[in-house]
Motif scaffolding. Structure first.
Motif, PDB file in Angstrom:
ATOM      1  N   SER A   8     -36.711 -39.570  13.953  1.00  0.00           N
ATOM      2  CA  SER A   8     -37.694 -38.775  14.700  1.00  0.00           C
ATOM      3  C   SER A   8     -37.036 -38.073  15.883  1.00  0.00           C
ATOM      4  O   SER A   8     -37.391 -36.938  16.211  1.00  0.00           O
ATOM      5  N   LEU A   9     -36.043 -38.706  16.491  1.00  0.00           N
ATOM      6  CA  LEU A   9     -35.299 -38.073  17.597  1.00  0.00           C
ATOM      7  C   LEU A   9     -34.569 -36.820  17.095  1.00  0.00           C
ATOM      8  O   LEU A   9     -34.581 -35.767  17.740  1.00  0.00           O
ATOM      9  N   ALA A  10     -33.951 -36.926  15.921  1.00  0.00           N
ATOM     10  CA  ALA A  10     -33.219 -35.778  15.346  1.00  0.00           C
ATOM     11  C   ALA A  10     -34.178 -34.627  15.070  1.00  0.00           C
ATOM     12  O   ALA A  10     -33.869 -33.465  15.331  1.00  0.00           O
ATOM     13  N   LYS A  11     -35.371 -34.970  14.600  1.00  0.00           N
ATOM     14  CA  LYS A  11     -36.375 -33.949  14.292  1.00  0.00           C
ATOM     15  C   LYS A  11     -36.827 -33.265  15.591  1.00  0.00           C
ATOM     16  O   LYS A  11     -36.865 -32.039  15.681  1.00  0.00           O
ATOM     17  N   ALA A  31     -28.906 -39.764   7.473  1.00  0.00           N
ATOM     18  CA  ALA A  31     -28.358 -38.404   7.516  1.00  0.00           C
ATOM     19  C   ALA A  31     -29.265 -37.394   6.810  1.00  0.00           C
ATOM     20  O   ALA A  31     -29.898 -37.709   5.806  1.00  0.00           O
ATOM     21  N   GLY A  32     -29.306 -36.185   7.351  1.00  0.00           N
ATOM     22  CA  GLY A  32     -30.034 -35.094   6.702  1.00  0.00           C
ATOM     23  C   GLY A  32     -29.210 -34.517   5.563  1.00  0.00           C
ATOM     24  O   GLY A  32     -29.749 -33.882   4.651  1.00  0.00           O
ATOM     25  N   ALA A  33     -27.897 -34.712   5.622  1.00  0.00           N
ATOM     26  CA  ALA A  33     -27.010 -34.242   4.551  1.00  0.00           C
ATOM     27  C   ALA A  33     -25.839 -35.199   4.430  1.00  0.00           C
ATOM     28  O   ALA A  33     -25.245 -35.606   5.437  1.00  0.00           O
ATOM     29  N   VAL A  34     -25.515 -35.576   3.191  1.00  0.00           N
ATOM     30  CA  VAL A  34     -24.371 -36.460   2.919  1.00  0.00           C
ATOM     31  C   VAL A  34     -23.476 -35.700   1.942  1.00  0.00           C
ATOM     32  O   VAL A  34     -23.980 -35.027   1.035  1.00  0.00           O
ATOM     33  N   GLY A  35     -22.173 -35.761   2.124  1.00  0.00           N
ATOM     34  CA  GLY A  35     -21.320 -35.022   1.198  1.00  0.00           C
ATOM     35  C   GLY A  35     -19.859 -35.380   1.344  1.00  0.00           C
ATOM     36  O   GLY A  35     -19.485 -36.233   2.155  1.00  0.00           O
ATOM     37  N   ASP A  36     -19.019 -34.718   0.532  1.00  0.00           N
ATOM     38  CA  ASP A  36     -17.573 -34.856   0.717  1.00  0.00           C
ATOM     39  C   ASP A  36     -17.158 -33.820   1.763  1.00  0.00           C
ATOM     40  O   ASP A  36     -17.995 -33.072   2.279  1.00  0.00           O
ATOM     41  N   SER A  37     -15.867 -33.752   2.078  1.00  0.00           N
ATOM     42  CA  SER A  37     -15.488 -32.905   3.211  1.00  0.00           C
ATOM     43  C   SER A  37     -15.771 -31.423   2.946  1.00  0.00           C
ATOM     44  O   SER A  37     -16.142 -30.687   3.865  1.00  0.00           O
ATOM     45  N   LYS A  50     -29.045 -26.059  15.886  1.00  0.00           N
ATOM     46  CA  LYS A  50     -28.043 -25.737  16.931  1.00  0.00           C
ATOM     47  C   LYS A  50     -27.190 -26.958  17.293  1.00  0.00           C
ATOM     48  O   LYS A  50     -26.169 -26.843  17.955  1.00  0.00           O
ATOM     49  N   THR A  51     -27.653 -28.145  16.876  1.00  0.00           N
ATOM     50  CA  THR A  51     -26.894 -29.369  17.176  1.00  0.00           C
ATOM     51  C   THR A  51     -26.551 -30.085  15.876  1.00  0.00           C
ATOM     52  O   THR A  51     -27.435 -30.321  15.036  1.00  0.00           O
ATOM     53  N   LEU A  52     -25.261 -30.406  15.708  1.00  0.00           N
ATOM     54  CA  LEU A  52     -24.824 -31.149  14.517  1.00  0.00           C
ATOM     55  C   LEU A  52     -24.235 -32.483  14.980  1.00  0.00           C
ATOM     56  O   LEU A  52     -23.349 -32.509  15.845  1.00  0.00           O
ATOM     57  N   ILE A  53     -24.754 -33.557  14.425  1.00  0.00           N
ATOM     58  CA  ILE A  53     -24.205 -34.889  14.725  1.00  0.00           C
ATOM     59  C   ILE A  53     -23.366 -35.240  13.503  1.00  0.00           C
ATOM     60  O   ILE A  53     -23.914 -35.457  12.411  1.00  0.00           O
ATOM     61  N   PHE A  54     -22.039 -35.253  13.666  1.00  0.00           N
ATOM     62  CA  PHE A  54     -21.153 -35.378  12.513  1.00  0.00           C
ATOM     63  C   PHE A  54     -20.628 -36.806  12.372  1.00  0.00           C
ATOM     64  O   PHE A  54     -19.738 -37.221  13.114  1.00  0.00           O
ATOM     65  N   VAL A 268     -25.077 -42.991  17.034  1.00  0.00           N
ATOM     66  CA  VAL A 268     -25.817 -41.794  16.621  1.00  0.00           C
ATOM     67  C   VAL A 268     -26.983 -41.585  17.582  1.00  0.00           C
ATOM     68  O   VAL A 268     -27.255 -40.469  18.028  1.00  0.00           O
ATOM     69  N   ARG A 269     -27.632 -42.671  17.940  1.00  0.00           N
ATOM     70  CA  ARG A 269     -28.754 -42.581  18.881  1.00  0.00           C
ATOM     71  C   ARG A 269     -28.267 -42.078  20.252  1.00  0.00           C
ATOM     72  O   ARG A 269     -28.869 -41.187  20.847  1.00  0.00           O
ATOM     73  N   ASP A 270     -27.139 -42.621  20.728  1.00  0.00           N
ATOM     74  CA  ASP A 270     -26.586 -42.169  22.019  1.00  0.00           C
ATOM     75  C   ASP A 270     -26.242 -40.680  21.959  1.00  0.00           C
ATOM     76  O   ASP A 270     -26.484 -39.943  22.910  1.00  0.00           O
ATOM     77  N   ALA A 271     -25.695 -40.249  20.819  1.00  0.00           N
ATOM     78  CA  ALA A 271     -25.330 -38.831  20.675  1.00  0.00           C
ATOM     79  C   ALA A 271     -26.586 -37.964  20.772  1.00  0.00           C
ATOM     80  O   ALA A 271     -26.589 -36.927  21.441  1.00  0.00           O
ATOM     81  N   LEU A 272     -27.660 -38.411  20.136  1.00  0.00           N
ATOM     82  CA  LEU A 272     -28.915 -37.651  20.173  1.00  0.00           C
ATOM     83  C   LEU A 272     -29.529 -37.678  21.574  1.00  0.00           C
ATOM     84  O   LEU A 272     -30.234 -36.754  21.981  1.00  0.00           O
ATOM     85  N   ASP A 273     -29.251 -38.741  22.321  1.00  0.00           N
ATOM     86  CA  ASP A 273     -29.767 -38.850  23.685  1.00  0.00           C
ATOM     87  C   ASP A 273     -28.919 -38.060  24.681  1.00  0.00           C
ATOM     88  O   ASP A 273     -29.149 -38.130  25.892  1.00  0.00           O
ATOM     89  N   GLY A 274     -27.902 -37.380  24.192  1.00  0.00           N
ATOM     90  CA  GLY A 274     -27.081 -36.538  25.071  1.00  0.00           C
ATOM     91  C   GLY A 274     -26.016 -37.309  25.820  1.00  0.00           C
ATOM     92  O   GLY A 274     -25.464 -36.827  26.807  1.00  0.00           O
TER      93      GLY A 274
END
Ligand code: 13P
Ligand code: SF4
Length: 299
Positions: A8-11, A31-37, A50-54, A268-274
């Motif tokens: 919900s934070l990502a949304k 993840a919203g997207a999972v894949g190879d490189s 505008k924000t990507l959490i990789f 991941v949560r910390d990254a979303l929290d800035g």
């Protein structure tokens, strides 16, 4: 539950969470997207967010930043690197160019932004063969992975390859002895390996290809198959969820990339929290590295 909070934070923050197949399943699940490189590079370039959490390792987040310099790209575990990418430096590339004038320089995407900036074209494990064929030069300097380089060289015999002696410490751990033991334990199982494995292992396998290729082979096989998986544990873990009708066994328990396992849900949560800084790169390096990546994507 932390996973729901992250979703919900990502949304709310309009952020896209990307995860490589080598991440642990709890990370792949949010993840919203999972894949190879290769897939992740394409998805990150096309993403409207505008924000990507990789969730992966540094070279992957750097590639996303290079392709989308206006986006904020965050690597939630900032110390997750790739030892193979660190084996080659821009100075190595310049010295190889001096030794082999006229050769094209092709780098595996598992390399730093500064190395990509010195090269002519990038490739991933799924695009390497096509990229090599597309080059007009007869001689190709391939770096940093000597095993992927040898794999491509065997499939593109019309070109001469100069291989940089780098390697993936994880895939290098598997041996012909591991194959012998796995075949004895699971007669009849198909052995699928990543081309970062040593050439003698690739030669004994029933097939070699990128992470996505291995997943597709198993997921699309008739149910009830048996497979020995010769790549990082995350792939076998994912197959238990996406292909429960198949039996999958790891070629070796040592196929675990500690860097890929550094990302935790809390990161991941910390990254979303800035709380985690975004990837920053020199703009001239990004421009030159982008040219190498876009040449790959155009092939
Ligand atoms: P893929 O190109 O298959 O995603 O592999 C990336 C990687 O780091 C393999 O070790
Ligand atoms: Fe790098 Fe190997 Fe880990 Fe892939 S598995 S990120 S190549 S160390």
């Amino acid at each position: 539950m932390i996973q729901d909070k992250i979703r919900s934070l990502a949304k709310r923050k309009d952020a896209l969470i990307l995860a490589h197949y080598y991440q642990t399943m709890d990370i792949q699940e949010i993840a919203g997207a999972v894949g190879d490189s290769f897939e992740l590079a394409k998805i990150s370039a096309a993403a409207p967010q505008k924000t990507l959490i990789f969730c992966g390792v540094r070279f992957m987040a750097e590639s996303a930043k290079i392709l989308s310099p206006d986006k904020c790209v965050i690597l939630p575990a900032p110390d997750a690197g790739c030892p193979m990418a660190d084996m080659v430096t821009p100075a190595d590339v310049r010295s190889l160019r001096r030794e082999h004038p006229g050769a094209a320089v092709m780098t595996y995407i598992n390399s730093s932004a500064a190395v990509k900036a010195e090269c002519d074209i990038c490739c991933t494990s799924s695009s390497a063969e096509r990229v090599a064929r597309s080059l007009r030069e007869d001689e190709i300097i391939f770096l940093p992975d000597q095993n992927l380089g040898a794999y491509v060289a065997a499939r593109v015999p019309e070109k001469r390859f100069i291989l940089f002696p780098g390697y993936c410490p994880v895939h290098r751990r598997v041996s012909a002895e591991d194959v012998r033991e796995a075949r004895l334990a699971r007669p009849g199982a198909r052995l699928l390996v990543h081309p970062e494995c040593p050439p003698e292992v690739v030669a004994l396998a029933d097939g070699a290809g990128s992470t996505s290729w291995i997943l597709n082979e198993v997921e699309n096989a008739p149910p009830g198959g048996q497979f020995i998986i010769g790549t990082e544990t995350g792939v076998a873990e994912r197959l238990r969820v996406t292909a429960p009708e198949q039996q999958c066994f790891l070629l070796s328990q040592s196929l675990l990339c500690p860097n890929m396992k550094k990302t935790k849900l809390q990161d991941v949560r910390d990254a979303l929290d800035g709380e985690t800084a975004g990837v920053e790169l020199d703009s001239a390096v990004m421009d030159a590295a982008r040219a190498s990546l876009l040449r790959m994507m155009a092939v």
